[in-house]
Design a protein around this motif. Structure first.
Motif, PDB file in Angstrom:
ATOM      1  N   SER A   1      -1.503  -4.565  -6.935  1.00 16.45           N
ATOM      2  CA  SER A   1      -0.621  -4.003  -7.466  1.00 16.45           C
ATOM      3  C   SER A   1      -0.527  -3.797  -9.022  1.00 16.45           C
ATOM      4  O   SER A   1       0.036  -2.838  -9.388  1.00 16.45           O
ATOM      5  CB  SER A   1       0.781  -4.899  -7.348  1.00 16.45           C
TER       6      SER A   1
ATOM      7  N   LEU B   1      -6.497   4.005  -0.391  1.00  7.08           N
ATOM      8  CA  LEU B   1      -6.092   2.742  -1.228  1.00  7.08           C
ATOM      9  C   LEU B   1      -6.155   1.490  -0.400  1.00  7.08           C
ATOM     10  O   LEU B   1      -6.694   0.529  -1.062  1.00  7.08           O
ATOM     11  CB  LEU B   1      -4.532   2.887  -1.496  1.00  7.08           C
TER      12      LEU B   1
ATOM     13  N   TYR C   1      -7.661  -2.350  -1.233  1.00 12.36           N
ATOM     14  CA  TYR C   1      -6.837  -3.264  -1.003  1.00 12.36           C
ATOM     15  C   TYR C   1      -7.812  -4.440  -0.410  1.00 12.36           C
ATOM     16  O   TYR C   1      -7.929  -5.685  -0.698  1.00 12.36           O
ATOM     17  CB  TYR C   1      -5.668  -2.958  -0.118  1.00 12.36           C
TER      18      TYR C   1
ATOM     19  N   ALA D   1      -5.321   9.436  -5.921  1.00 12.40           N
ATOM     20  CA  ALA D   1      -6.082   8.680  -5.531  1.00 12.40           C
ATOM     21  C   ALA D   1      -7.391   9.427  -4.688  1.00 12.40           C
ATOM     22  O   ALA D   1      -8.672   9.111  -5.524  1.00 12.40           O
ATOM     23  CB  ALA D   1      -5.869   7.621  -4.284  1.00 12.40           C
TER      24      ALA D   1
ATOM     25  N   ALA E   1       2.260   1.704  -3.321  1.00 12.52           N
ATOM     26  CA  ALA E   1       1.466   2.130  -4.297  1.00 12.52           C
ATOM     27  C   ALA E   1       1.091   3.840  -4.121  1.00 12.52           C
ATOM     28  O   ALA E   1       0.965   4.581  -5.115  1.00 12.52           O
ATOM     29  CB  ALA E   1      -0.005   1.552  -4.065  1.00 12.52           C
TER      30      ALA E   1
ATOM     31  N   THR F   1      -2.758  -0.500  -9.376  1.00  7.50           N
ATOM     32  CA  THR F   1      -2.312   0.810  -8.859  1.00  7.50           C
ATOM     33  C   THR F   1      -1.069   1.034  -9.762  1.00  7.50           C
ATOM     34  O   THR F   1      -0.779   2.219 -10.177  1.00  7.50           O
ATOM     35  CB  THR F   1      -1.871   0.680  -7.531  1.00  7.50           C
ATOM     36  N   SER F   2      -0.117   0.146 -10.404  1.00  5.02           N
ATOM     37  CA  SER F   2       0.993   0.336 -11.348  1.00  5.02           C
ATOM     38  C   SER F   2       0.425   1.002 -12.692  1.00  5.02           C
ATOM     39  O   SER F   2       0.930   1.671 -13.095  1.00  5.02           O
ATOM     40  CB  SER F   2       1.703  -1.010 -11.322  1.00  5.02           C
TER      41      SER F   2
ATOM     42  N   ASP G   1       0.873  -1.121  -0.078  1.00  4.90           N
ATOM     43  CA  ASP G   1      -0.026   0.080  -0.103  1.00  4.90           C
ATOM     44  C   ASP G   1       0.938   1.191  -0.228  1.00  4.90           C
ATOM     45  O   ASP G   1       0.754   2.415  -0.788  1.00  4.90           O
ATOM     46  CB  ASP G   1      -0.991  -0.072   1.183  1.00  4.90           C
TER      47      ASP G   1
ATOM     48  N   LEU H   1       1.959   6.217  -7.003  1.00  8.11           N
ATOM     49  CA  LEU H   1       0.754   7.101  -7.696  1.00  8.11           C
ATOM     50  C   LEU H   1       1.348   8.513  -7.450  1.00  8.11           C
ATOM     51  O   LEU H   1       0.906   9.582  -8.562  1.00  8.11           O
ATOM     52  CB  LEU H   1      -0.451   6.964  -6.962  1.00  8.11           C
TER      53      LEU H   1
END
Length: 736
Positions: free
Chosen positions: A157, A135, A139, A304, A79, A160-161, A76, A83
Motif C-alpha cells: 500500500s 500489480l 503483491y 503499472a 491500487a 503503490t500510494s 490491489d 494509480l
C-alpha cells in the motif's frame, strides 16, 4: 601447625565472609520492598491484565486464507484505481455553460475512472484486469518473501500510494508518468531534494497521503499482532528439519517465494519483447503499447504496465569478441584511417552551422505505386535535389516511429543492429544511459552549451525529448510547452499543427541571434497525421487522377497539399539562408511515409518503395561546399545513421574515427535499416541492406569487407550502448 594471620588465603576467606554478610543484609530489605511493591493493588491489577492479554495473544485466532484473498483483491483494486487516477485531470472549459452535464460527467476524473473499468464490458478491453494482475504479481512477491501478510499489505500500500502521488505530481509538472529511469534520481543521492520539487498545490495531497499511510501501517501492524497465523506459510528456520510437517512447510514457503519472484521477473523481462508470452498475453487483454508517448501509454494501458514495459529492454547481444583489447585495436585502426582521410580534407565541421531538419512524413508521393498526379507537388525540392547531394533514405518505418529515425541521425547508431525487441531507443535506451554520444556535441566541444539548440513545434514529452535532449547536451529545446515556448507557432488554415514556415522562422531567429556556428536540430510537425480537409483551395483534389477508393484519395490529397506547402516553405527558407553572410549547411530528410497508402501497402512488392523517403544536403553560397554533388554511387541511397558522415564528406570536413567507420560502412553498405512489415508494427522488423542501386542484399551475400565493417559497427554500437564504453578512453569520437 599455625598459619600466619597475614596469610593471603585466610585474609581472602574473611573478606568473602564479610562481603556475603553485607550482601545478605542489603538484599533482605530489597526483597521485602519488591514483594510489597508487587503486592500493591495497582501493580497486581496490571499484572493480571498483562497475564490476561498474554493468554489471549496465545489463543488468538488465525485469520483464514479466504480473508487474505479478499483483502488482497480489495487492496490491489484500490491500487489500480489510485494509480490510474494519477493520470487524469479535471477538464477545463472555455465556456462551461456550453457543455452539457453528461459530457462534463464523462470527462471528469470519476467518469474517466469509470470508463477505465467499464471498458471490460463495453469494449471487451481488459486493461483494468491486466493492471490488477500485474500489480497482483508484485503483491504476491511481497507476501511470500516476507511471509507476513499484514506487513506485506502495508508495504504494498505504501509503495503503490507513493508511486501514485509522485506520478500525479510529475504528470502535472511535465505531462510524463514515472518511468524506471527516474529511480536513478534516488540512487544518485538526490532523494533528499525530493520535497523541493513538490508544488504548493500538491502539498495537501502529499500530507493527506502520509497521514493515511501512517494509520494504515498502524492498523496492519496491529492486525499482524492479532492474527494467530504468524506466517502465511508455516516456516521454521532455526530447526528446519525437526519433523515432516516443518520440512513440508519450509519447502512450500521457499517454492512459493521463488515462483512468485520468477513469475514477476519473467513477465517484466519479456513484456517489451515481441511474441514473448507476456507480450502476447498482455495484448490479448487489450494492451496496446504506445512507445511514442509514455503519457499516452500510461493513460491508456495503465501506469503499472507502462513502468514494467520500460523496466527492461534487451539492447543487444554481446559480440563474441567484445573486450578491451578488441576495442583498443579497433579504435587504433580507425584512428589511423581517419588521420589519412583528414590529410586530404581542408575544412572543419564547426566552420559551418549545420541544420538538421527532420521533415515530418515528407516523401515524394509520385513515387508511390498507384498514385498519379497531373501537378508536381514538390518542384522546388526536386530542383534542389538535382543540384546538390541528394537521394533516397531507407526508413525503418511507415506511418510512425519518427524518433527512431531521429535517434539514428543524431547518434549514428542503427536500429537494425539493436535486438529486434528494441522498439524505441528514446524510451527504452536513452533514459538508462548516463552520457550518450550525439553529433551536436562536436559543436559543444568548441562553443560550449550554446553550440547546439533544438526546435520542435509540438510538446516536449513526446518520445521523452525533453529529458533525452538534455542528455544529448543540447543547450535548449524549444517546444510549445517549453519555458520559454517556441516563438513562432502559426498554423495554415485549419491545420492542427504548426506550419513548416513558422518552424523555419524559429531557426532563422536562432541564426540571427548567434555570433558563431551552431548545430541546430529541427523536427517539424506540419505533415503529421491525421490528414483531413485542413487546407483551403486544395488543387490536388483535381490533380489526383489515381484509380483509388475515394476515402483513400481524400487522405492522400490532403497529405499532398501539405507536402506542396512544405516545398514552398523550404525553397523560401533556403533562399533566406543564401542571403546570410555565414556558412550554413542543411541536412534535410523525411522520416517516413504516411500510413495512408493502403492499396500500395497491400502489395508486398512495394515494401522497399514505401520505406524510401527523400533527403538532400545543401550549403548556402558563402560555404566552401556550395553546389557540391557527391557521386551517385555514394549518395543515391543511404540511412539516417549515415547523414553526418555524408555531410562531412560533402563539406570536405575533417572527421573522427567514429565518422570514419560510418563513412567506410556506408561505402560498402549504402543503406541499412530494420524494415518493418506493416503500418501497425513500426518498431518490429528485420535488418535490410541496399546496394548503391537500391537493390536488396542478403547478409550472406555481402562482401567480406562489408561483413567486417558490419561486425565493427556492431562492436562499436554495443560499446556505446550496453558495453563498458572502452572507446571513450581512445578519443574515438574526437575530431582529429
Amino acid at each position: 601447625m599455625e598459619t600466619d594471620p597475614k596469610s593471603p588465603a585466610k585474609s581472602t576467606s574473611l573478606s568473602n565472609q564479610n562481603d556475603d554478610s553485607r550482601d545478605d543484609k542489603l538484599s533482605l530489605p530489597f526483597a521485602f520492598g519488591l514483594a510489597a511493591f508487587m503486592s500493591s493493588k495497582p501493580i497486581a491489577a496490571l499484572t493480571k491484565v498483562a497475564s490476561f492479554l498474554y493468554s489471549l495473544l496465545k489463543k488468538r485466532p488465525r485469520c483464514p486464507y479466504t480473508l487474505y484473498a479478499l483483502v488482497m483483491a480489495l487492496v490491489d483494486s484500490a491500487a489500480v484505481l489510485f494509480l490510474q487516477w494519477s493520470m487524469y485531470k479535471e477538464p477545463t472549459y472555455a465556456d462551461p455553460d456550453a457543455i452539457d452535464t453528461t459530457t462534463k460527467l464523462l470527462n471528469s476524473v470519476s467518469g474517466q475512472l469509470t470508463k477505465f473499468v467499464s471498458q471490460m464490458w463495453m469494449e471487451q478491453k481488459y486493461i483494468w484486469l491486466l493492471n490488477f494482475l500485474a500489480l497482483g504479481m508484485v503483491y504476491l512477491v511481497l507476501v511470500f518473501v516476507l511471509n507476513r501478510f499484514w506487513v506485506a499489505t502495508a508495504i504494498f500500500s505504501i509503495v503503490t500510494s507513493v508511486f501514485a502521488v509522485a506520478n500525479s505530481i510529475k504528470v502535472d509538472l511535465r505531462n510524463e508518468p514515472i518511468i524506471p529511469s527516474d529511480l536513478g534520481f534516488f540512487s544518485s543521492g538526490n532523494g533528499g531534494e525530493i520535497m523541493s520539487f513538490i508544488p504548493k498545490n500538491s502539498r495537501p495531497l502529499v500530507n493527506g497521503t502520509i497521514t493515511m499511510l501512517i494509520w494504515l501501517t498502524i492498523i496492519c501492524l496491529a492486525l499482524q499482532l492479532i492474527d494467530g497465523r504468524r506466517c502465511v506459510i508455516s516456516f521454521h528456520w532455526r530447526r528446519p528439519f525437526r519433523n515432516v510437517k516443518t520440512i513440508i512447510g519450509n519447502c512450500t514457503r521457499i517454492i512459493a517465494a521463488a515462483l512468485s519472484i520468477f513469475l514477476l521477473w519473467s513477465f517484466t523481462w519479456n513484456l517489451g519483447v515481441n511474441d514473448s508470452w507476456s507480450y502476447n498475453w498482455a495484448k490479448s487483454l487489450g494492451d496496446n503499447p504506445a512507445l511514442w508517448s509514455t503519457a499516452y501509454d500510461a493513460t491508456n494501458n495503465g501506469p503499472a504496465m507502462n513502468f514494467l514495459r520500460l523496466a527492461h529492454a534487451k539492447i543487444m547481444d554481446k559480440p563474441e569478441n567484445y573486450n578491451e583489447a578488441t576495442m583498443a585495436a579497433l579504435a587504433k585502426r580507425y584512428k589511423k584511417s581517419a588521420k589519412a582521410t583528414n590529410e586530404s580534407r581542408a575544412n572543419n565541421l564547426t566552420d559551418n552551422t549545420v541544420i538538421m531538419i527532420l521533415s515530418e512524413s515528407f516523401s515524394d508521393p509520385t513515387r508511390v505505386p498507384g498514385v498519379e498526379l497531373t501537378e508536381d507537388p514538390m518542384p522546388n525540392i526536386r530542383a534542389i535535389k538535382d543540384i546538390t547531394t541528394s537521394g533516397l533514405m531507407l526508413s525503418p518505418a511507415i506511418g510512425g516511429g519518427t524518433a527512431n529515425i531521429e535517434h539514428q541521425a543524431l547518434t549514428g547508431l542503427s536500429l537494425a543492429l539493436f535486438d529486434d525487441s528494441m522498439q524505441s531507443p528514446y524510451q527504452e535506451l536513452v533514459p538508462h544511459q548516463k552520457e550518450p554520444y550525439t553529433f551536436n556535441q562536436i559543436w559543444n566541444s568548441k562553443y560550449g552549451k550554446n553550440g547546439s539548440v533544438a526546435f520542435h513545434p509540438y510538446y516536449k514529452d513526446m518520445y521523452l525529448r525533453d529529458s533525452n535532449y538534455k542528455k544529448f547536451k543540447f543547450g535548449k529545446l524549444y517546444t510549445l510547452d517549453s519555458s520559454p515556448a517556441i516563438t513562432h507557432q502559426d498554423h495554415i488554415d485549419n491545420s492542427l499543427y504548426v506550419s513548416d514556415k513558422a518552424a523555419y522562422q524559429n531557426v532563422l531567429d536562432a541564426l540571427n541571434n548567434s555570433d558563431h556556428s551552431q548545430f541546430i536540430q529541427l523536427v517539424t510537425m506540419q505533415n503529421h497525421a491525421p490528414y483531413d480537409d485542413y487546407y483551403a483551395n486544395n488543387q490536388f483534389r483535381e490533380a489526383d487522377v489515381s484509380r483509388l477508393a475515394d476515402d483513400e484519395k481524400w487522405a492522400i490529397d490532403s497529405y499532398i497539399k501539405g507536402i506542396n506547402l512544405t516545398d514552398q516553405a523550404t525553397e523560401d527558407f533556403l533562399n533566406q539562408l543564401n542571403s546570410m553572410d555565414k556558412p550554413i549547411t542543411v541536412i534535410f530528410y523525411g522520416d517516413h511515409l504516411p500510413g495512408i497508402y493502403t492499396t500500395a501497402a497491400a502489395n508486398t512488392n512495394n515494401a522497399i518503395a514505401l520505406h524510401e523517403t527523400d533527403y538532400f544536403i545543401w550549403s548556402n553560397q558563402v560555404s566552401a561546399s556550395a553546389g557540391i554533388k557527391l557521386d551517385q554511387q555514394t549518395s543515391n541511397y543511404t540511412s539516417s545513421s549515415y547523414f553526418m558522415a555524408l555531410a562531412a564528406e560533402y563539406m570536405n570536413a575533417k572527421i573522427s574515427p567514429y565518422l570514419e567507420m560510418l563513412t567506410q560502412t556506408q561505402t560498402q553498405i549504402p543503406a541499412i535499416s530494420r524494415l518493418v512489415s506493416s503500418n501497425n508494427s513500426w518498431g518490429d522488423g528485420s535488418a535490410t541492406y541496399l546496394d548503391a542501386n537500391g537493390n536488396r542484399i542478403k547478409r550472406k551475400d555481402l562482401s567480406q569487407k562489408a561483413k567486417q565493417l558490419l561486425d565493427d559497427y556492431r562492436l562499436v554500437q554495443y560499446d556505446m550502448t550496453k558495453g563498458k564504453g572502452y572507446l571513450n578512453d581512445y578519443d574515438f569520437f574526437a575530431v582529429q
